[in-house]
Design an enzyme around this catalytic site. Structure first.
Site, mmCIF file in Angstrom:
data_model
loop_
_atom_site.group_PDB
_atom_site.id
_atom_site.type_symbol
_atom_site.label_atom_id
_atom_site.label_comp_id
_atom_site.label_asym_id
_atom_site.label_seq_id
_atom_site.Cartn_x
_atom_site.Cartn_y
_atom_site.Cartn_z
ATOM 1 N N HIS A 188 0.830 -1.205 0.000
ATOM 2 C CA HIS A 188 0.000 0.000 0.000
ATOM 3 C C HIS A 188 0.863 1.253 0.000
ATOM 4 O O HIS A 188 0.486 2.267 -0.587
ATOM 5 C CB HIS A 188 -0.925 -0.002 1.217
ATOM 6 C CG HIS A 188 -2.124 -0.879 1.054
ATOM 7 N ND1 HIS A 188 -2.965 -0.784 -0.027
ATOM 8 C CD2 HIS A 188 -2.615 -1.881 1.823
ATOM 9 C CE1 HIS A 188 -3.932 -1.672 0.089
ATOM 10 N NE2 HIS A 188 -3.744 -2.355 1.194
ATOM 11 N N CYS A 518 -0.948 -9.171 -21.958
ATOM 12 C CA CYS A 518 -0.951 -8.522 -20.635
ATOM 13 C C CYS A 518 0.328 -8.790 -19.844
ATOM 14 O O CYS A 518 0.373 -8.533 -18.646
ATOM 15 C CB CYS A 518 -2.163 -8.966 -19.820
ATOM 16 S SG CYS A 518 -2.189 -10.717 -19.433
#
Length: 561
Positions: A188, A518
């Site tokens: 995070h 991807c």
């Protein structure tokens, strides 16, 4: 002058003095026997600490940064997770030890299970659990809560590690850069640093042996290097580079709202790879035309707790939120790519809930995990888990433009069996009058060479292809890209890999189904040219690479490839 190399988690360049944060010494959790008469007071200590920690995080919700707000909401969800609290209570009730010891034991056991997955994203979620409940333990022990006031905003913060919650305070303060020994690309802290545009490098050990508080340092997160106590000539050089980088950022910002096009006006679709709701916001900010790959593994980060693995509502809420963020834009969600080296195996657990035996996941050691019980094999072998995810996806489908992608497909039967499960779930939902879209595209990731070789056969039963070039290269060349002894042989431009990509592209074109790439190839200039030459017109990459790729596309012409 000393130069160190690390891993860049958020691009940028900063030239400032170091503010060194030494990890404060805290009271350690001790194992102490308590009497039955002390139990009630002990549990009240935990409840009070939990209440104060919830209040601390709730006060931070006033932020205007959406990524930051979602992180705080995630922390609040963790603290309000009644199932986890019940597990702590159960362990506490069945023991004769102090409550902080029990909390610490449960939290560390949860974190340990996540770290043993060998999956970077899930390992970073272990840090979140330790961070959030570490604050609860600090409250119980009376440890000093971190203070932001003494940190100079015009500095580069240097430390062994910081919690995601402390990172919020640092970024709100406006620091110019961050340098840590520990960290991760999926943490995070990294996500927030990218959202704020703050340069961040990690992976340099024993920083205190190289940097002192107040040293001038150059944090070059574009190259992953740190220059300590630079001479005037070096500072002048980097000030010039910083100015050029800022000018380039301004230049690239014009591409956020532009469509990706080559010099000869051929449109190229550019999507983002994500692993969380926060990253969906980041994708939108960076001008992504949609989500080309949403990895769902992180939703199972708390799966050592009995109910979470099968919690359809939690999964539905995340899928729904991502779809709503992206609006009409396409969102390709990959089903659980678990097992083998990635995450899990499922075993019966003796913990019961309402008298029923439940399932939860523990790491399974396999001799050859990349060829083992993972991805679609794992899911079809654990249909209760798979059906729960598919049900959540179908329910969320009404909130946006959803496509479902199946990983590691090697046999047509795997696709057909999954489709049969989806039809079964559709029937169940219809009987309960639960809304869902009836025409959700179902596609596959082309990763094993078998899927590329049989692309024409697969094109008859699926709605789209997405080539995962990382695993395709690994499987084709029999090279473990994480093994430094053979990593030089990991070559995505190897003729065999390119041949399989071209074979898959031709099959997609013949059967008129969409195809995208991807893997890491999708964002590198030489590889982009090779992909376009082989008929690829859709690329999915990290969100912060999209504007760079748009700018590059304008410099090349398909006719000249």
């Amino acid at each position: 002058m000393n130069i160190l190399s690390g891993i860049s988690a958020s691009k940028g360049l900063a030239i400032e003095k170091a503010h060194f944060i030494v990890q404060s010494k805290k009271k350690q959790v001790e194992k102490t026997r308590i009497s039955q008469s002390e139990k009630e007071a002990e549990w009240k200590k935990f409840q009070k600490a939990l209440e104060l920690t919830l209040k601390d995080f709730s006060l931070l919700l006033q932020t205007n940064n959406p990524d930051e707000k979602k992180l705080i909401e995630t922390y609040l969800l963790m603290l309000n997770d009644q199932e986890f609290i019940n597990q702590i209570k159960l362990n506490f009730d069945n023991s004769s030890y102090n409550v902080d010891f029990i909390v610490d034991s449960v939290v560390n056991e949860s974190a340990s299970l996540l770290r043993h997955t060998n999956d970077e994203y899930l390992s970073q979620r272990a840090d979140d659990i330790l961070d959030v409940f570490g604050k609860v333990i600090d409250r119980i022990l009376g440890n000093k809560i971190e203070n932001i006031q003494d940190i100079d905003a015009n500095s580069i913060v240097v430390s062994q590690n910081i919690s995601g919650s402390f990172a919020i305070s640092l970024f709100q303060k406006g620091i110019k850069g961050l340098l840590l020994s520990d960290g991760g690309l999926s943490s995070h802290t990294a996500i927030l640093a990218r959202s704020y545009g703050i340069p961040f490098i990690f992976g340099i050990h024993k920083l205190s042996e190289h940097i002192s508080h107040g040293d001038t340092i150059i944090l070059d997160a574009n190259e992953g290097s740190v220059c300590i106590s630079p001479d005037p000539k070096t500072i002048e050089k980097y000030q010039k580079l910083k100015k050029e980088a800022e000018e380039r950022d301004v230049f690239l910002s014009q591409y956020i709202s532009k469509k990706g096009k080559t010099k000869d006006k051929v449109e190229i679709n550019l999507f983002a790879n994500i692993g969380s709701v926060e990253e969906a916001d980041l994708a939108l900010k960076n001008g992504a035309e949609g989500i080309g790959l949403f990895r769902t593994e992180f939703l199972f980060m708390d799966a050592e707790r009995p109910s979470d693995l099968l919690d359809e509502t939690k999964q539905y809420q995340v899928y729904s939120e991502v779809l709503k963020i992206m609006g009409e834009k396409s969102v390709v969600i990959r089903t659980l790519d678990a097992g083998g080296d990635k995450v899990l195996s499922v075993t019966e657990n003796s913990i019961s809930k309402n008298g029923k035996k439940t399932k939860y996941i523990k790491p399974e050691i396999e001799e050859n995990p990349l060829l083992g019980n993972r991805a679609i094999r794992f899911c079809l072998g654990q249909k209760d888990i798979f059906k729960t995810q598919l049900r959540a996806l179908l329910r969320a489908s009404i909130d946006g433009n959803l496509s479902i992608m199946l990983p590691l497909i090697t046999h047509k039967e795997q696709v057909l069996e999954t489709k049969a499960l989806i039809d079964e779930i559709k029937k169940e939902l219809s009987e309960k009058n639960i809304a869902f879209k009836k025409d959700i595209p179902i596609g596959i990731m082309v990763e094993p060479p078998a899927a590329a070789i049989l692309a024409e056969d697969f094109a008859e039963i699926v709605d789209f292809f997405s080539i995962g070039t990382n695993d395709l290269t690994q499987y084709t060349l029999c090279v473990d890209r994480e093994n430094t002894g053979v990593s030089a042989l990991y070559q995505e431009m190897h003729p065999a890999v390119l041949a399989l990509i071209e074979m898959t592209s031709k099959a997609a074109k013949k059967h008129n189904i969409p195809i995208s790439v991807c893997g890491e190839m999708a964002a590198r200039e030489d590889e982009i040219e090779a992909l376009l030459k082989r008929g690829i017109r859709s690329l999915s990459m990290r969100a912060n690479k999209i504007s760079e790729v748009k700018a590059f596309l304008e410099t090349i012409s398909l006719k000249s490839l």
